[in-house]
Design an enzyme around this catalytic site. Structure first.
Site, PDB file in Angstrom:
ATOM      1  N   HIS A 133       0.819  -1.205   0.000  1.00 44.52           N
ATOM      2  CA  HIS A 133       0.000   0.000   0.000  1.00 44.52           C
ATOM      3  C   HIS A 133       0.859   1.264   0.000  1.00 44.52           C
ATOM      4  O   HIS A 133       2.057   1.217   0.275  1.00 44.52           O
ATOM      5  CB  HIS A 133      -0.915   0.035   1.235  1.00 44.52           C
ATOM      6  CG  HIS A 133      -2.139  -0.813   1.087  1.00 44.52           C
ATOM      7  ND1 HIS A 133      -2.125  -2.165   1.324  1.00 44.52           N
ATOM      8  CD2 HIS A 133      -3.420  -0.494   0.719  1.00 44.52           C
ATOM      9  CE1 HIS A 133      -3.350  -2.654   1.112  1.00 44.52           C
ATOM     10  NE2 HIS A 133      -4.143  -1.669   0.746  1.00 44.52           N
ATOM     11  N   LYS A 137      -0.997   5.069   4.576  1.00 38.63           N
ATOM     12  CA  LYS A 137      -1.981   4.183   5.223  1.00 38.63           C
ATOM     13  C   LYS A 137      -1.652   4.045   6.709  1.00 38.63           C
ATOM     14  O   LYS A 137      -0.501   3.816   7.085  1.00 38.63           O
ATOM     15  CB  LYS A 137      -1.963   2.802   4.547  1.00 38.63           C
ATOM     16  CG  LYS A 137      -2.992   1.851   5.107  1.00 38.63           C
ATOM     17  CD  LYS A 137      -3.200   0.645   4.198  1.00 38.63           C
ATOM     18  CE  LYS A 137      -4.189  -0.357   4.770  1.00 38.63           C
ATOM     19  NZ  LYS A 137      -5.514   0.221   5.098  1.00 38.63           N
TER      20      LYS A 137
HETATM   21  N1  LIG Z   1     -12.969  -0.825   1.702  1.00 37.84           N
HETATM   22  C1  LIG Z   1     -12.261  -0.265   0.714  1.00 37.84           C
HETATM   23  O1  LIG Z   1     -12.433  -0.576  -0.474  1.00 37.84           O
HETATM   24  C2  LIG Z   1     -11.254   0.784   1.073  1.00 37.84           C
HETATM   25  C3  LIG Z   1     -11.050   1.092   2.386  1.00 37.84           C
HETATM   26  N2  LIG Z   1     -10.178   2.076   2.724  1.00 37.84           N
HETATM   27  C4  LIG Z   1     -10.130   2.403   4.147  1.00 37.84           C
HETATM   28  O2  LIG Z   1     -10.878   3.601   4.343  1.00 37.84           O
HETATM   29  C5  LIG Z   1     -10.341   4.351   5.423  1.00 37.84           C
HETATM   30  C6  LIG Z   1     -10.016   5.766   4.947  1.00 37.84           C
HETATM   31  O3  LIG Z   1      -8.979   5.717   4.002  1.00 37.84           O
HETATM   32  P1  LIG Z   1      -8.464   7.069   3.320  1.00 37.84           P
HETATM   33  O4  LIG Z   1      -9.585   7.772   2.639  1.00 37.84           O
HETATM   34  O5  LIG Z   1      -7.261   6.683   2.545  1.00 37.84           O
HETATM   35  O6  LIG Z   1      -8.025   7.897   4.623  1.00 37.84           O
HETATM   36  P2  LIG Z   1      -7.953   9.482   4.825  1.00 37.84           P
HETATM   37  O7  LIG Z   1      -7.153   9.700   6.058  1.00 37.84           O
HETATM   38  O8  LIG Z   1      -7.520  10.127   3.553  1.00 37.84           O
HETATM   39  O9  LIG Z   1      -9.477   9.917   5.078  1.00 37.84           O
HETATM   40  C7  LIG Z   1     -10.160   9.762   6.279  1.00 37.84           C
HETATM   41  C8  LIG Z   1     -10.935  11.040   6.524  1.00 37.84           C
HETATM   42  O10 LIG Z   1     -11.795  10.860   7.631  1.00 37.84           O
HETATM   43  C9  LIG Z   1     -11.670  12.017   8.446  1.00 37.84           C
HETATM   44  N3  LIG Z   1     -12.137  11.770   9.804  1.00 37.84           N
HETATM   45  C10 LIG Z   1     -11.414  11.432  10.913  1.00 37.84           C
HETATM   46  N4  LIG Z   1     -12.209  11.303  11.976  1.00 37.84           N
HETATM   47  C11 LIG Z   1     -13.473  11.563  11.540  1.00 37.84           C
HETATM   48  C12 LIG Z   1     -14.739  11.601  12.181  1.00 37.84           C
HETATM   49  N5  LIG Z   1     -14.881  11.321  13.486  1.00 37.84           N
HETATM   50  N6  LIG Z   1     -15.819  11.915  11.426  1.00 37.84           N
HETATM   51  C13 LIG Z   1     -15.710  12.195  10.140  1.00 37.84           C
HETATM   52  N7  LIG Z   1     -14.529  12.198   9.471  1.00 37.84           N
HETATM   53  C14 LIG Z   1     -13.423  11.873  10.173  1.00 37.84           C
HETATM   54  C15 LIG Z   1     -10.208  12.362   8.346  1.00 37.84           C
HETATM   55  O11 LIG Z   1      -9.924  13.649   8.846  1.00 37.84           O
HETATM   56  P3  LIG Z   1      -8.441  13.894   9.495  1.00 37.84           P
HETATM   57  O12 LIG Z   1      -7.475  13.677   8.374  1.00 37.84           O
HETATM   58  O13 LIG Z   1      -8.537  15.302   9.969  1.00 37.84           O
HETATM   59  O14 LIG Z   1      -8.288  12.885  10.589  1.00 37.84           O
HETATM   60  C16 LIG Z   1     -10.015  12.219   6.851  1.00 37.84           C
HETATM   61  O15 LIG Z   1     -10.434  13.375   6.140  1.00 37.84           O
HETATM   62  C17 LIG Z   1      -9.134   3.548   5.923  1.00 37.84           C
HETATM   63  O16 LIG Z   1      -9.516   2.735   6.992  1.00 37.84           O
HETATM   64  C18 LIG Z   1      -8.766   2.689   4.711  1.00 37.84           C
HETATM   65  O17 LIG Z   1      -8.095   1.518   5.075  1.00 37.84           O
HETATM   66  C19 LIG Z   1      -9.466   2.757   1.800  1.00 37.84           C
HETATM   67  C20 LIG Z   1      -9.597   2.459   0.470  1.00 37.84           C
HETATM   68  C21 LIG Z   1     -10.518   1.458  -0.012  1.00 37.84           C
HETATM   69  O1  LIG Z   2      -5.998   2.327   3.127  1.00 42.62           O
HETATM   70  C1  LIG Z   2      -6.162   1.965   1.929  1.00 42.62           C
HETATM   71  O2  LIG Z   2      -5.710   2.588   0.973  1.00 42.62           O
HETATM   72  C2  LIG Z   2      -6.938   0.747   1.675  1.00 42.62           C
HETATM   73  N1  LIG Z   2      -7.522   0.171   2.682  1.00 42.62           N
HETATM   74  C3  LIG Z   2      -8.324  -1.001   2.625  1.00 42.62           C
HETATM   75  C4  LIG Z   2      -7.694  -2.098   3.434  1.00 42.62           C
HETATM   76  O3  LIG Z   2      -7.168  -1.828   4.528  1.00 42.62           O
HETATM   77  O4  LIG Z   2      -7.738  -3.246   2.985  1.00 42.62           O
HETATM   78  C5  LIG Z   2      -8.702  -1.378   1.218  1.00 42.62           C
HETATM   79  C6  LIG Z   2      -7.656  -1.143   0.202  1.00 42.62           C
HETATM   80  O5  LIG Z   2      -6.655  -2.080   0.384  1.00 42.62           O
HETATM   81  C7  LIG Z   2      -7.098   0.266   0.299  1.00 42.62           C
END
Ligand SMILES: NC(=O)C1=CN([C@@H]2O[C@H](COP(=O)(O)OP(=O)(O)OC[C@H]3O[C@@H](n4cnc5c(N)ncnc54)[C@H](OP(=O)(O)O)[C@@H]3O)[C@@H](O)[C@H]2O)C=CC1
Ligand SMILES: O=C(O)C1=N[C@H](C(=O)O)C[C@H](O)C1
Length: 247
Positions: A133, A137
């Site tokens: 990744h 992350k």
């Molecule tokens: N299931 C899937 O297909 C995928 C899952 N993911 C997962 O999704 C999650 C997010 O990933 P990603 O977008 O890269 O992370 P980011 O850190 O870019 O985004 C998370 C966002 O949530 C905000 N946040 C934090 N606390 C809160 C709250 N209490 N309420 C609302 N918003 C909040 C953060 O703000 P701040 O930065 O200020 O903390 C940030 O803007 C991770 O757990 C990742 O592993 C990612 C990609 C694909």
């Molecule tokens: O944090 C990410 O980027 C992603 N998170 C998810 C995970 O923890 O599996 C999904 C994907 O791999 C991207």
């Protein structure tokens, strides 16, 4: 039009979800909140389906609020283990028509690769997972890798496959990755990458490698939109987007 609220809307995934939902003909973003915004914004906006891409440390609080307020939930945030799923099930018990989907990965190819790994598991002596990744992350191993490892482990146990061969007696800490159930998972964090995974199976004279690559976060959007459309039709807790697909 499905009234969607995005939680984590300023994040890497949340921002992409806002764009995808806005572009969909049958859904609209009526609330887009991030850290420090009150969850009551969701109820005030009349959200029907909340999509959460936040952090493992805050997602349970968001879900507790949504379930209490009868909002269906599509969750991509990682960090879900057995105790969390049990807690969610108990919250949902008095809400028989509410749907919550926890999807470790929304990319269709990743969903297929997890299913393929589950199918292959019983035929091989050895199986290990390598996830790769982007370095921003926060968690390791990835939710996808942990889920894949659990599927492999459960499929091997159901088939009565013996323990994997491994003669290691001297190990520098971490050299053999971490164990999820009885499957080794190795985590790489590399600039330039997005989300990638290899599952390597082996037996005498043969290996099988199942690899998936998300090259752009757009890869997750067809799955997210599918979930937004389906979640209300699947009451209760669903784990994995495959539960909404004909696999
Ligand atoms: N299931 C899937 O297909 C995928 C899952 N993911 C997962 O999704 C999650 C997010 O990933 P990603 O977008 O890269 O992370 P980011 O850190 O870019 O985004 C998370 C966002 O949530 C905000 N946040 C934090 N606390 C809160 C709250 N209490 N309420 C609302 N918003 C909040 C953060 O703000 P701040 O930065 O200020 O903390 C940030 O803007 C991770 O757990 C990742 O592993 C990612 C990609 C694909
Ligand atoms: O944090 C990410 O980027 C992603 N998170 C998810 C995970 O923890 O599996 C999904 C994907 O791999 C991207």
């Amino acid at each position: 039009m499905i009234r969607v609220g995005v939680i984590g809307a300023r994040g890497r995934m949340g921002a992409e979800v806002v764009r995808a939902v806005e572009a969909a003909p049958d859904a609209e973003v009526v609330a887009a909140i991030d850290a420090d915004d009150p969850l009551s914004t969701l109820t005030e906006a009349g959200v029907e389906v909340a999509v959460d891409f936040t952090h493992p440390g805050v997602v349970m609080g968001n879900l507790e609020f949504c379930v209490a307020n009868d909002i269906h939930c599509v969750v991509g945030t990682s960090g879900f283990d057995g105790p969390r799923l049990e807690k969610l099930t108990s919250w949902l018990a008095p809400k028989p028509s509410l749907g919550v989907l926890i999807a470790p990965n929304f990319a269709i190819g990743a969903v297929l690769s997890m299913r393929f790994a589950e199918l292959a598991a019983k035929y091989y002596d050895s199986a290990e997972v390598i996830e790769l990744h982007h370095p921003r992350k926060l968690d390791a191993p990835s939710g996808t890798a942990a889920h894949t490892a659990r599927l492999i482990s459960q499929a091997r146990a159901a088939a009565g496959v013996p323990a994997m061969p491994d003669a290691t007696v001297e190990e520098q800490l971490g050299a053999r990755g971490t164990l999820v159930e009885d499957v080794r998972v190795h985590s790489l964090r590399i600039s330039g990458l997005i989300a990638h995974q290899e599952v390597v199976f082996g037996q005498e004279g043969e290996t099988l490698t199942i690899r998936h690559d998300s090259l752009d976060r757009k890869s997750f959007m067809p799955g997210v939109l599918l979930a937004v459309r389906e979640v209300a039709k699947h009451p209760g807790l669903s784990l994995g987007l495959d539960k909404y697909m004909d696999l």
